[in-house]
Design an enzyme around this catalytic site. Structure first.
Site, PDB file in Angstrom:
ATOM      1  CD  GLU A 179     -13.714 -23.242 -32.743  1.00 32.76           C
ATOM      2  OE1 GLU A 179     -13.978 -22.174 -32.210  1.00 32.76           O
ATOM      3  OE2 GLU A 179     -14.504 -24.207 -32.743  1.00 32.76           O
TER       4      GLU A 179
ATOM      5  CD  GLU B 131     -15.938 -19.535 -30.820  1.00 28.93           C
ATOM      6  OE1 GLU B 131     -16.105 -19.335 -32.021  1.00 28.93           O
ATOM      7  OE2 GLU B 131     -16.350 -20.544 -30.229  1.00 28.93           O
TER       8      GLU B 131
ATOM      9  CD  GLU C   4     -17.746 -26.056 -32.420  1.00 35.68           C
ATOM     10  OE1 GLU C   4     -18.375 -26.211 -33.471  1.00 35.68           O
ATOM     11  OE2 GLU C   4     -17.416 -24.940 -31.997  1.00 35.68           O
TER      12      GLU C   4
HETATM   13  C1  NOJ Z   1     -19.133 -22.336 -32.314  1.00 35.76           C
HETATM   14  C2  NOJ Z   1     -18.233 -21.798 -33.370  1.00 35.76           C
HETATM   15  O1  NOJ Z   1     -16.883 -21.941 -32.999  1.00 35.76           O
HETATM   16  C3  NOJ Z   1     -18.604 -20.347 -33.574  1.00 35.76           C
HETATM   17  O2  NOJ Z   1     -17.679 -19.726 -34.451  1.00 35.76           O
HETATM   18  C4  NOJ Z   1     -20.008 -20.270 -34.089  1.00 35.76           C
HETATM   19  O3  NOJ Z   1     -20.379 -18.920 -34.221  1.00 35.76           O
HETATM   20  C5  NOJ Z   1     -20.972 -20.951 -33.117  1.00 35.76           C
HETATM   21  N1  NOJ Z   1     -20.502 -22.256 -32.784  1.00 35.76           N
HETATM   22  C6  NOJ Z   1     -22.348 -21.092 -33.709  1.00 35.76           C
HETATM   23  O4  NOJ Z   1     -22.336 -22.018 -34.743  1.00 35.76           O
HETATM   24 CA    CA Z   2     -16.001 -23.402 -31.035  1.00 38.57          CA
END
Ligand code: NOJ
Ligand code: CA
Length: 690
Positions: free
Chosen positions: A490, A496, A472
């Site tokens: 990211e 994910e 983020e």
């Molecule tokens: C969002 C992240 O992109 C992810 O990789 C992470 O596991 C979760 N937040 C929890 O921090």
């Molecule tokens: Ca994320």
């Protein structure tokens, strides 16, 4: 235009036109293919850009609006101009290539208002063979020496056609969208915008797009718009005018109406346009990093590019939890130890452990998330110190995790102790995260306040020998050149989403689209390498739209100096395809985009730094594709053992994604390897020099 005065000066063409008492100046790229013209028209500053003789950016105006000051858009005259050529080569500490050539012609113009308060600024253009950059530089001056609030930057990009565009909405909080491919005139950011998703973290101000935004003209010219060296300034979105086929900068602000708070002297980020007539050239371009300052941190030997595994996919599959109270906690000493052992056996550099610290029970609770994480207290079943030492004793490291849950002011307070702890434990990298709206309220992920926060993490990291992988994040703008501890981030819809996205796994066109958009900004922690593509038994109906061979190719196609082997380790054990992940490099002598087209396919070849070995990755969208891999890039006279991992005859991403054809052969330069990429398929090849 009358009365041309044309001066030719060491590769520049400088002409002035005195028809309306206005002046125009031109600077060309070293290869003369790109040409920038700057002029004032009735006291307004404007520029145009052409490529191979055809206009790509038509007359586009420049300027600023301020709080409590008149706007700086009119009554401007050119007071001075200068030209310069630079041709130098610098070395990346880690990267897609060791040596980077920085070769451009620069045109600097000093503008001044011809009425009070007579404010002045320079516009600096750099013409490269792969595109252009320009920025504004405000010198010290009385009218801007106290606090200045920029309420808008007015940098226009006036297009010359209704191009095909790959875009995401200009969301002020998050970039994790699927890209839309549409004509420029059909861009409707509100259509794609997802209100209330991402734990409320969304804000769209107008029909705007985030950058990098990539386009293709009917004539086959590729353009990508972005920015470089985003420092102490707000991120730039581009507001779209679909009827006029133009864009104008729209800075990310805050709820107090402030976009940038500054005072002279200051400089803005570079506004960049990458230009090419081959899509692969966009990816091979070094424009963005070249427009950043040289390395300030030196070799940072404490960070080495690495492959890593982690306690992460477990949680995204709902197999284990971040929190301890559930009774199914992932980050236990025993499980981490098992992963450290596996990582050591397989020569990985790190083990990421999420959910190691107290607070996860209420991390998304709006009333709790501001206070819960202190980033130093482990859960009782996680022996942080023991595990950090155990990992070090096995020649690798724990990767720290700091999820801030958006509570950034709190994180700032606690960063010092958190980074000191990492330093004490010999932990040299951290994955940070910013899920949720930003606290303090009214700030946004991509605004100046957050840009400065992300920079603080890099500065603190440099002090305590910690490299940062931000999730983020603010988009990358090439700052990794100056701060090589900015290792990855990211800033796009990553793997994910394939575990839980409400709209299903990402479509096969997603990867070849982010390759030519998001990837132009810098490394992406996409987290490749899922082998159990059906996700069963953990998810019943969420299959990943990818073949196994495509997942392997991602280690080459999606660049990052840290590459996760993201799946549960059981899926790697005794799987012959895992050999590619073991073999593939993570730091490169050189990279070549062999072929590709946004949204369709990509084939990349990279030579590992320090060896003569090459690796190739291929991926395609929902269309199967025959591809002949021509090994023209290999060294003459050398023999290589090629191991090819490609989709098998019966591979299909929906019902047989893991079928893979693995063959070994001896090859030399000029040989050809045929591959048939199935729908959502791909391939990977290791070429080990004998
Ligand atoms: C969002 C992240 O992109 C992810 O990789 C992470 O596991 C979760 N937040 C929890 O921090
Ligand atoms: Ca994320």
């Amino acid at each position: 235009m009358k009365n041309f005065l044309i001066l030719s000066l060491a590769g520049f063409i400088l002409w002035s036109c005195r028809g309306t008492s206005d002046l125009a100046y031109q600077v060309n790229s070293p290869d003369d293919q790109i040409s920038i013209t700057f002029m004032t028209i009735g006291g307004k500053a404007a520029y145009t850009v052409s490529y191979k003789g055809s206009t790509q950016i038509d007359t586009s105006y420049l300027g600023f609006e301020f709080k409590d000051q008149s706007s700086l858009t009119e009554n401007l005259s050119i007071k001075n101009q200068s030209l310069k050529t630079v041709d130098e080569t610098w070395e990346m500490v880690w990267g897609e290539q060791r040596e980077v050539r920085n070769n451009y012609n620069e045109l600097r113009l000093t503008l001044q208002e011809n009425k009070a308060p007579n404010r002045t600024f320079d516009v600096v253009f750099k013409a490269y063979n792969d595109g252009i950059g320009f920025r504004y530089e405000f010198p010290e001056q009385a009218a801007l020496s106290d606090e200045v609030v920029i309420t808008e930057e007015m940098t226009q990009f006036n297009l010359t056609g209704d191009h095909k565009v790959w875009w995401i909405p200009g969301d002020w909080d998050i970039y994790e969208y699927l890209y839309t491919e549409s004509k420029f005139s059909k861009i409707n950011a509100y259509d794609q915008f997802i209100p209330g998703d991402h734990l409320g973290q969304v804000y769209l101000h107008s029909n705007s797009v985030n950058t990098p935004v990539t386009m293709k003209s009917d004539e086959g010219v590729y353009l990508s718009f972005h920015e470089a060296d985003l420092t102490d300034y707000a991120g730039m979105t581009l507001k779209v005018d679909t009827s006029d086929l133009s864009m104008v900068s729209e800075l990310v602000g805050n709820d107090a109406g402030i976009k940038v708070k500054t005072h002279a002297p200051f400089v803005t980020p570079w506004r960049t346009i990458q230009i090419a007539d081959r899509a692969g050239n966009l990816l091979e371009s070094n424009l963005i990093i070249n427009l950043n300052d040289p390395n300030e941190l030196g070799d940072i030997e404490w960070f080495q590019p690495m492959k890593y595994i982690g306690i992460w996919w477990d949680m995204h599959l709902n197999r284990r939890t971040w929190d301890y109270a559930s009774g199914n906690h992932g980050a236990t000493t025993a499980y981490t130890k098992e992963l450290i052992d596996f990582a050591a056996e397989n020569d990985m550099g790190g083990v990421l452990v999420e959910g190691w610290n107290t607070g996860w029970e209420t991390w998304t609770d709006p009333n709790m998330r501001d206070t819960i994480f202190d980033f130093t207290t482990p859960y009782p079943d996680y022996d942080l110190e023991y595990l950090a030492n155990y990992a070090n004793s096995k020649g690798l490291e724990i990767i720290m995790h700091h999820e801030t849950s958006g509570a950034v002011a709190r994180y700032e307070e606690r960063m010092n102790s958190a980074y000191q702890l990492m330093n004490k434990l010999g932990i040299h990298s951290v994955k940070t995260g910013y899920v949720g709206t930003i606290i303090p309220d009214g700030e946004y992920h991509h605004g100046q306040w957050m840009v400065n926060h992300y920079q603080n993490t890099l500065d603190k990291g440099a002090k305590y020998e910690v490299a940062i992988n931000m999730h983020e994040p603010i988009k990358a703008t090439g700052l990794r050149r100056t701060y090589p501890n900015a290792i990855s981030r990211e800033g796009a819809r990553g793997q994910e989403y394939n575990a839980w996205a409400g709209d299903g796994a990402s479509p096969p066109s997603h990867l070849p689209t982010i390759a030519f958009t998001r990837m132009l900004s810098g490394p992406f922690d996409y987290t490749p390498g899922i082998f159990n593509l059906s996700l069963k038994p953990y998810k019943d109906d969420h299959p990943i739209k990818s073949t196994l061979a495509l997942q392997l190719g991602l280690y080459v196609n999606i660049y990052s100096p840290i590459q996760m082997a993201a799946d549960l380790i059981d899926y790697y054990k005794e799987n012959p395809a895992f050999q590619f992940i073991l073999d593939v490099g993570v730091d490169w002598e050189q990279s070549k985009v062999l072929d590709g087209e946004p949204g369709e396919f990509l084939v990349t070849a990279r030579q590992e730094k320090g060896t003569d070995d090459w690796f190739v990755g291929g991926l395609t969208d929902e269309n199967a594709r025959d591809y002949t891999l021509k090994l023209d890039f290999l060294e003459e006279g050398k023999t290589y053992t090629a191991k090819v991992y490609r989709d098998a005859d019966d591979t299909h991403f929906l019902d047989n994604p893991t079928a893979i054809d693995i063959v070994e052969m001896e090859v030399t330069k000029g040989d050809e390897i045929p591959v048939n990429m199935k729908e959502a398929g791909g391939f990977a090849v290791s070429l080990i020099a004998k």
